[in-house]
Design an enzyme around this catalytic site. Structure first.
Site, PDB file in Angstrom:
ATOM      1  N   ASN A  41     -10.309  24.035 -59.674  1.00  0.00           N
ATOM      2  CA  ASN A  41      -9.330  23.093 -59.327  1.00  0.00           C
ATOM      3  C   ASN A  41      -9.804  22.802 -57.937  1.00  0.00           C
ATOM      4  O   ASN A  41     -10.406  23.815 -57.209  1.00  0.00           O
ATOM      5  CB  ASN A  41      -7.955  23.488 -59.307  1.00  0.00           C
ATOM      6  CG  ASN A  41      -7.678  24.998 -59.010  1.00  0.00           C
ATOM      7  OD1 ASN A  41      -8.497  25.768 -58.839  1.00  0.00           O
ATOM      8  ND2 ASN A  41      -6.359  25.179 -58.746  1.00  0.00           N
ATOM      9  N   GLU A  43      -7.979  21.349 -54.603  1.00  0.00           N
ATOM     10  CA  GLU A  43      -7.012  20.812 -53.926  1.00  0.00           C
ATOM     11  C   GLU A  43      -7.350  20.139 -52.924  1.00  0.00           C
ATOM     12  O   GLU A  43      -8.323  20.023 -52.370  1.00  0.00           O
ATOM     13  CB  GLU A  43      -6.038  21.829 -53.551  1.00  0.00           C
ATOM     14  CG  GLU A  43      -5.447  22.548 -54.928  1.00  0.00           C
ATOM     15  CD  GLU A  43      -4.405  23.531 -54.705  1.00  0.00           C
ATOM     16  OE1 GLU A  43      -4.234  24.322 -53.782  1.00  0.00           O
ATOM     17  OE2 GLU A  43      -3.938  24.104 -55.566  1.00  0.00           O
ATOM     18  N   GLU A  54      -9.878  21.338 -65.304  1.00  0.00           N
ATOM     19  CA  GLU A  54     -10.366  20.793 -66.935  1.00  0.00           C
ATOM     20  C   GLU A  54     -11.124  19.433 -66.264  1.00  0.00           C
ATOM     21  O   GLU A  54     -12.092  19.125 -67.038  1.00  0.00           O
ATOM     22  CB  GLU A  54      -9.119  20.579 -67.774  1.00  0.00           C
ATOM     23  CG  GLU A  54      -8.485  21.911 -68.030  1.00  0.00           C
ATOM     24  CD  GLU A  54      -7.326  22.081 -67.069  1.00  0.00           C
ATOM     25  OE1 GLU A  54      -7.346  21.896 -65.695  1.00  0.00           O
ATOM     26  OE2 GLU A  54      -6.279  22.548 -67.392  1.00  0.00           O
ATOM     27  N   CYS A  89      -2.522  20.400 -68.012  1.00  0.00           N
ATOM     28  CA  CYS A  89      -1.736  19.417 -67.700  1.00  0.00           C
ATOM     29  C   CYS A  89      -1.642  18.102 -68.574  1.00  0.00           C
ATOM     30  O   CYS A  89      -2.591  18.029 -69.139  1.00  0.00           O
ATOM     31  CB  CYS A  89      -1.551  18.994 -66.098  1.00  0.00           C
ATOM     32  SG  CYS A  89      -2.845  17.833 -65.759  1.00  0.00           S
TER      33      CYS A  89
END
Ligand code: THU
Length: 134
Positions: A41, A43, A54, A89
């Site tokens: 990830n 950010e 992902e 998600c």
């Protein structure tokens, strides 16, 4: 192969850029040809541009010519260093839908090398909208 994917996903956790949530996520994505792409990830100070692990893995692979995937392994580490099952998600489920057979794509959620759960993308995204619906 599952063990190798778990190992690669855990290896990618160190690249997670997550200063706002302190929640590290990493993924290892298996192509039809047997290659594994990792992602973490990433950010952002403006929050919404944040990219999930992902999607980082999928976009890395697609940008190098890969279009079909068989499995993705997802791992995480929270601020206390704990690892738990981390389901993808909704946006990442949809992105995976574009490049896989939902009935076949395996989504592996791993806590460690021995504890993991396997789902198909179809289980996680029932009646998903994909290229075949157009
Ligand atoms: N995150 C992922 O990387 N993948 C998921 O499927 C769930 C959430 C990231 C986004 C954000 O950086 C952090 O986890 C907290 O939501």
């Amino acid at each position: 192969m599952i063990e190798e994917m778990i190992e690669k996903a855990f290896g990618a956790l160190k690249y997670s850029y997550s200063p706002y949530s302190n929640f590290k996520v990493a993924a290892a994505l298996l192509t039809e040809g047997g290659k594994i792409y990792t992602g973490c990830n990433i950010e952002n100070a403006a929050y919404s541009p944040t990219n999930c692990a992902e999607r980082t893995a999928v976009f890395k692979a697609v940008s190098e010519g890969e279009r079909r995937f068989l499995a993705i392994c997802i791992v995480n580490e929270d601020a206390e260093g704990n690892h738990d099952y981390c389901p993808p998600c909704g946006v990442c489920r949809q992105v995976l839908m574009e490049f896989a057979d939902a009935e076949k794509l395996q989504v592996i959620l791993a806590k460690n090398g021995k504890e993991y759960k396997v789902y198909t993308l179809a289980e996680l995204l029932p009646l998903g909208f994909g290229p075949e619906n157009l």
